[in-house]
Scaffold this motif. Structure first.
Motif, PDB file in Angstrom:
ATOM      1  N   ASP A  45       0.848  -1.153   0.067  1.00 49.94           N
ATOM      2  CA  ASP A  45      -0.007   0.015  -0.087  1.00 49.94           C
ATOM      3  C   ASP A  45       0.803   1.426  -0.062  1.00 49.94           C
ATOM      4  OD1 ASP A  45      -2.659  -0.683  -0.442  1.00 49.94           O
ATOM      5  OD2 ASP A  45      -3.159  -0.881   1.772  1.00 49.94           O
ATOM      6  N   GLY A  46       0.506   2.023  -0.921  1.00 45.66           N
ATOM      7  CA  GLY A  46       1.243   3.192  -0.968  1.00 45.66           C
ATOM      8  C   GLY A  46       2.574   3.237  -1.355  1.00 45.66           C
ATOM      9  N   THR A  47       3.251   2.169  -1.782  1.00 42.65           N
ATOM     10  CA  THR A  47       4.708   2.023  -2.252  1.00 42.65           C
ATOM     11  C   THR A  47       4.747   2.102  -3.853  1.00 42.65           C
ATOM     12  OG1 THR A  47       4.732  -0.479  -2.500  1.00 42.65           O
ATOM     13  CG2 THR A  47       5.055   0.503  -0.361  1.00 42.65           C
ATOM     14  N   SER A  48       5.849   2.142  -4.322  1.00 40.56           N
ATOM     15  CA  SER A  48       6.113   2.134  -5.664  1.00 40.56           C
ATOM     16  C   SER A  48       5.861   0.862  -6.386  1.00 40.56           C
ATOM     17  CB  SER A  48       7.446   2.857  -6.088  1.00 40.56           C
ATOM     18  OG  SER A  48       8.400   1.967  -5.636  1.00 40.56           O
ATOM     19  N   TYR A  49       5.852  -0.355  -5.390  1.00 39.54           N
ATOM     20  CA  TYR A  49       5.804  -1.419  -6.014  1.00 39.54           C
ATOM     21  C   TYR A  49       4.273  -1.966  -6.195  1.00 39.54           C
ATOM     22  CZ  TYR A  49      10.357  -1.807  -4.808  1.00 39.54           C
ATOM     23  OH  TYR A  49      11.751  -1.392  -4.642  1.00 39.54           O
TER      24      TYR A  49
ATOM     25  N   LYS B 108      -0.482  -5.041  -8.363  1.00 37.27           N
ATOM     26  CA  LYS B 108      -1.806  -5.261  -8.770  1.00 37.27           C
ATOM     27  C   LYS B 108      -1.984  -5.809 -10.030  1.00 37.27           C
ATOM     28  CE  LYS B 108      -3.683  -2.647  -5.065  1.00 37.27           C
ATOM     29  NZ  LYS B 108      -4.345  -1.244  -4.564  1.00 37.27           N
ATOM     30  N   LYS B 109      -1.008  -5.738 -10.921  1.00 29.74           N
ATOM     31  CA  LYS B 109      -1.214  -5.989 -12.378  1.00 29.74           C
ATOM     32  C   LYS B 109      -1.137  -7.398 -12.347  1.00 29.74           C
ATOM     33  CE  LYS B 109       1.109  -5.362 -16.691  1.00 29.74           C
ATOM     34  NZ  LYS B 109       2.223  -6.218 -16.977  1.00 29.74           N
ATOM     35  N   VAL B 110      -0.203  -8.149 -11.571  1.00 29.92           N
ATOM     36  CA  VAL B 110      -0.280  -9.685 -11.572  1.00 29.92           C
ATOM     37  C   VAL B 110      -1.692 -10.036 -10.839  1.00 29.92           C
ATOM     38  CG1 VAL B 110       0.756 -11.553 -10.404  1.00 29.92           C
ATOM     39  CG2 VAL B 110       2.176  -9.644 -10.916  1.00 29.92           C
ATOM     40  N   ARG B 111      -2.137  -9.456  -9.874  1.00 30.80           N
ATOM     41  CA  ARG B 111      -3.538 -10.029  -9.438  1.00 30.80           C
ATOM     42  C   ARG B 111      -4.713  -9.912 -10.288  1.00 30.80           C
ATOM     43  NH1 ARG B 111      -4.848  -6.927  -3.929  1.00 30.80           N
ATOM     44  NH2 ARG B 111      -3.018  -7.925  -3.176  1.00 30.80           N
ATOM     45  N   GLN B 112      -4.360  -8.760 -11.163  1.00 31.05           N
ATOM     46  CA  GLN B 112      -5.470  -8.760 -12.379  1.00 31.05           C
ATOM     47  C   GLN B 112      -5.370  -9.857 -13.083  1.00 31.05           C
ATOM     48  OE1 GLN B 112      -5.396  -4.870 -13.811  1.00 31.05           O
ATOM     49  NE2 GLN B 112      -6.325  -3.812 -12.232  1.00 31.05           N
ATOM     50  N   THR B 113      -4.172 -10.083 -13.579  1.00 26.41           N
ATOM     51  CA  THR B 113      -4.035 -11.278 -14.616  1.00 26.41           C
ATOM     52  C   THR B 113      -4.679 -12.432 -14.119  1.00 26.41           C
ATOM     53  OG1 THR B 113      -1.895 -10.119 -14.965  1.00 26.41           O
ATOM     54  CG2 THR B 113      -2.329 -12.133 -16.122  1.00 26.41           C
ATOM     55  N   VAL B 114      -4.341 -12.560 -12.551  1.00 27.74           N
ATOM     56  CA  VAL B 114      -4.584 -13.792 -12.021  1.00 27.74           C
ATOM     57  C   VAL B 114      -6.136 -14.118 -12.117  1.00 27.74           C
ATOM     58  CG1 VAL B 114      -4.651 -15.010  -9.689  1.00 27.74           C
ATOM     59  CG2 VAL B 114      -2.362 -14.157 -10.592  1.00 27.74           C
ATOM     60  N   ALA B 115      -6.795 -12.857 -11.891  1.00 29.69           N
ATOM     61  CA  ALA B 115      -8.134 -13.026 -11.263  1.00 29.69           C
ATOM     62  C   ALA B 115      -8.895 -13.443 -12.670  1.00 29.69           C
ATOM     63  CB  ALA B 115      -8.870 -11.596 -11.185  1.00 29.69           C
ATOM     64  N   SER B 116      -8.470 -13.471 -13.828  1.00 27.73           N
ATOM     65  CA  SER B 116      -9.138 -13.987 -14.969  1.00 27.73           C
ATOM     66  C   SER B 116      -8.555 -15.313 -15.442  1.00 27.73           C
ATOM     67  CB  SER B 116      -8.823 -12.939 -16.200  1.00 27.73           C
ATOM     68  OG  SER B 116      -7.423 -12.946 -16.576  1.00 27.73           O
TER      69      SER B 116
ATOM     70  N   GLY C 130       5.093 -12.517 -12.166  1.00 31.00           N
ATOM     71  CA  GLY C 130       5.258 -12.291 -10.632  1.00 31.00           C
ATOM     72  C   GLY C 130       5.571 -10.793 -10.501  1.00 31.00           C
ATOM     73  N   ALA C 131       5.995 -10.254  -9.433  1.00 32.58           N
ATOM     74  CA  ALA C 131       6.238  -8.967  -9.156  1.00 32.58           C
ATOM     75  C   ALA C 131       6.892  -8.846  -7.731  1.00 32.58           C
ATOM     76  CB  ALA C 131       4.927  -7.917  -9.212  1.00 32.58           C
ATOM     77  N   PHE C 132       7.695  -8.020  -7.551  1.00 31.99           N
ATOM     78  CA  PHE C 132       8.596  -7.819  -6.396  1.00 31.99           C
ATOM     79  C   PHE C 132       7.658  -6.817  -5.497  1.00 31.99           C
ATOM     80  CE2 PHE C 132      12.262  -5.473  -3.901  1.00 31.99           C
ATOM     81  CZ  PHE C 132      12.297  -6.579  -3.009  1.00 31.99           C
ATOM     82  N   THR C 133       7.561  -7.174  -3.986  1.00 32.67           N
ATOM     83  CA  THR C 133       6.546  -6.363  -3.237  1.00 32.67           C
ATOM     84  C   THR C 133       7.472  -5.438  -2.705  1.00 32.67           C
ATOM     85  OG1 THR C 133       7.337  -7.563  -1.321  1.00 32.67           O
ATOM     86  CG2 THR C 133       5.271  -8.296  -2.585  1.00 32.67           C
TER      87      THR C 133
END
Ligand SMILES: [Zn+2]
Length: 342
Positions: free
Chosen positions: A273-277, A282-290, A305-308
């Motif tokens: 939350d509120g970081t540059s990551y 969130k992009k990974v999460r969107q892909t996963v949802a579909s 994948g994405a670094f947190t």
């Protein structure tokens, strides 16, 4: 190629291959054997391009070994049981048996037209009694050995198909993959196989699979189930959060180099939350949802994948380990968190 009349010339040669029993296999102890089997189609109608793709691949493998001098057994059959056939029959106002065998005949014609190298003397149809009696025989053997038992558990139930669905058949926001109805949870009595009795051996043999992708091995071990293992708590660097990981190999803790979370893991929001990551995760999460769980685990799709931006602390040596989210780690299995030991 204006002289090429496929209907005429191909049917001529298809008949010749058939008369000569070109792909029939005879036992020959002097030759080395190869058994090539593709997943059986459902007799749901005409073949489609997905079938052509799948069965061409198997055909290439079978022909490759034939040309190398192996005695190749390449049979085919139909996975012809279940409610999809019954529902299709009801819709088409016909008997399931009529519907099923009509489609099998049609698909066989199309496979012959494609020139697939099947031994047509060795087909099986899973709804034929002389096939399923062996399934029943196996079940009884399991039963005698105490390897099947009856118990109640929650299942995904489609009220319109009137059938139980596997997790992989529940799509989107909990809809039936076949008809789109909202899937319900029902508690039903059903048969279980005691595969946990073999979990240790199955898990150990995963290490023998050469060239398999990590994500597929992770999924396999999740499906086999946790036999014996340890929950390890990782504290996070610079926060009060901690994350629990289940591992069957706590002895490898020293080698942990990164940490993977399911994109849906509840801790993820607090990490980003509120970081540059935030955007990348969130992009990974969107892909996963579909995607379905099967897609996520299949190994056919690109890993995402994405670094947190956050680090966990290795409990044995205090080393900082980067935390990533990855699409192939799922909340439904284990704790939704995996430590990675290359
Ligand atoms: Zn349905």
């Amino acid at each position: 190629m204006s002289d090429y009349k496929p209907k005429k010339i191909e049917s001529k040669w298809q008949k010749k291959w058939d008369d000569d029993k070109l792909y029939s296999v005879r036992e020959n102890p002097a030759m080395e054997k190869r058994y090539i089997l593709e997943m059986f189609p459902y007799p749901s109608g005409d073949l489609h391009m997905g079938h052509v793709r799948n069965y061409s691949i198997g055909d290439v493998v079978a022909r490759y070994y034939s040309m190398k001098g192996f005695n190749v057994l390449h049979p085919i059959g139909w996975d012809a049981f279940g409610l999809p056939a019954e529902n299709a029959a009801i819709k088409n106002k016909t008997h399931p048996k009529t519907w099923t065998y009509k489609n099998i005949k049609r698909q066989e014609e199309q496979m012959r037209q494609l020139g697939l190298s099947y031994d047509w003397d060795r087909t099986v149809v899973t709804c034929d009694p002389d096939y399923y009696r062996w399934g029943q025989w196996l079940f009884l053997k399991f039963y005698e050995k105490g390897l099947v038992y009856r118990d109640k558990s929650n299942v995904n139930w489609c009220p319109s198909c009137q059938t139980v669905l596997a997790n992989e058949q529940v799509h989107g926001e909990g809809e039936c993959w076949r008809c789109g109805s909202v899937v319900e949870q029902r508690r039903l009595a059903q048969w279980f196989f005691r595969i946990t009795d073999y979990a240790d051996r199955l898990l150990a043999d995963l290490d023998l699979l050469d060239g398999w992708q990590d994500r597929v091995k992770v999924m396999q071990s999740n499906w086999i189930g946790k036999s014996r293992g340890t929950e390890v708590v990782f504290r996070l660097d610079k926060t009060d959060e901690s994350i629990t990981v289940f591992t069957t190999r706590p002895d490898t803790l020293f080698g942990a180099t990164f940490f993977l979370l399911a994109p849906e893991h509840p801790v993820v929001d607090r990490l980003i939350d509120g970081t540059s990551y935030e955007q990348g995760v969130k992009k990974v999460r969107q892909t996963v949802a579909s995607r379905t769980m099967v897609d996520r685990a299949s190994g056919e799709m690109e890993k995402e994948g994405a670094f947190t931006g956050q680090y966990a602390l290795n409990p044995v040596n205090g080393e900082k380990i980067p935390i990533w989210v990855a699409d192939y780690v799922m909340m439904e299995y284990g704790t939704g968190a995996v430590m990675a030991v290359p």
